[in-house]
Design a protein around this motif. Sequence first.
Motif: not given
Length: 359
Positions: A264, A269, A271
């Motif tokens: 992450k 938000d 990845w």
Amino acid sequence: MTLNIVDLSSNNGPVNLATLKHAGCDGVIIKATESNYYVNPYFAGQVKQAARLGMLIGAYHYSDGGSVSANINHYWNTVKPYAKYIDLHILDYEGRNIVRGSVGHASAALAMLKKLTGKTPMIYMGLSDENSYNWSSVTAYPLWVAQYNDMNNHYGFHPRSLYGSLRHWKNMAMFQYSATSYIGGIGQVDVSVYYGSKLSFSNKGSVEMAEHWKAPVEFDDLGAFKVMQKEATFWNDANNDKKVGTTNAGKIYRITKEKNGFYKIANHDMWLDGRTGDFHANPAAYSDKIHAKIVVVKPTSGHKDLTTKVVGKTFKVGSTWKMFGYKTFKSASGTTWHWAQVGAGDNKYINLDKCRVLV
């Protein structure tokens, strides 16, 4: 260049290799087989996970000193389906098995391993065994040697010098210096230092990893990730379900979480799939006693004690220092401070919140 290695057998039970990697482990060497009958039930799963994580992978056979063909064919039949993932093939030959099979067994077994795998295998033994027999017929093969100073618990990777000396090899490719270490809370495990750089991972369907880069991260970040593919995808979670963007080779990101081999990005938000690049773990994220190199990113000054009182010199922005661990301090107002120990006297501590750890 050196790499931190953990070797595993079924005695260690199921192990999450991502935890090891986050704690600074560069590679794993996994027991595959023993004699002409035994197969490690965790071998296949651990090899696959290590490949997903982009770790150096070794596999070893514990030879009983009996029939060379029975031992090595058993090993090769077991590992052949996973051979594309395996960087190192290793013959574990030690103790009473040497008495049974002599050096001749090792010579024949290594030659057979090389023919079957297409790679030069390595031989593993204790220092006392290396000193006790005439290994001249096999010294063309790299050596992995074990020698422990004690059986006390150790925490983290702390390579040291060999206590004693080699009699037959000029040098060792790898040194197992502890059998009682805890890495990222996993232990006790065997730990070694590998004297070399990461091998190419292109044969694993991944990318070739670079070792010569550094990045600054917050002291509590998990580490940093450098994209090595020409283009990599950002995902909305630790899976390949929803694409939320792309990035390019050479980009470096601070990492705050890991899940299922995905990393992450700090403050986002998003990845990244671990197979698309190279992850450098932040040792300070796992221990406040770890030694690390830090760089000053905001003006800060020396402190003698764990207080906000400045008594020492000014540490210039951009200067780097060795940190000997850090301590947490809460002021009377309730503010939490983190103090990196970098020296002694009036300059014993500096504000870690104004520094970054180089990983």
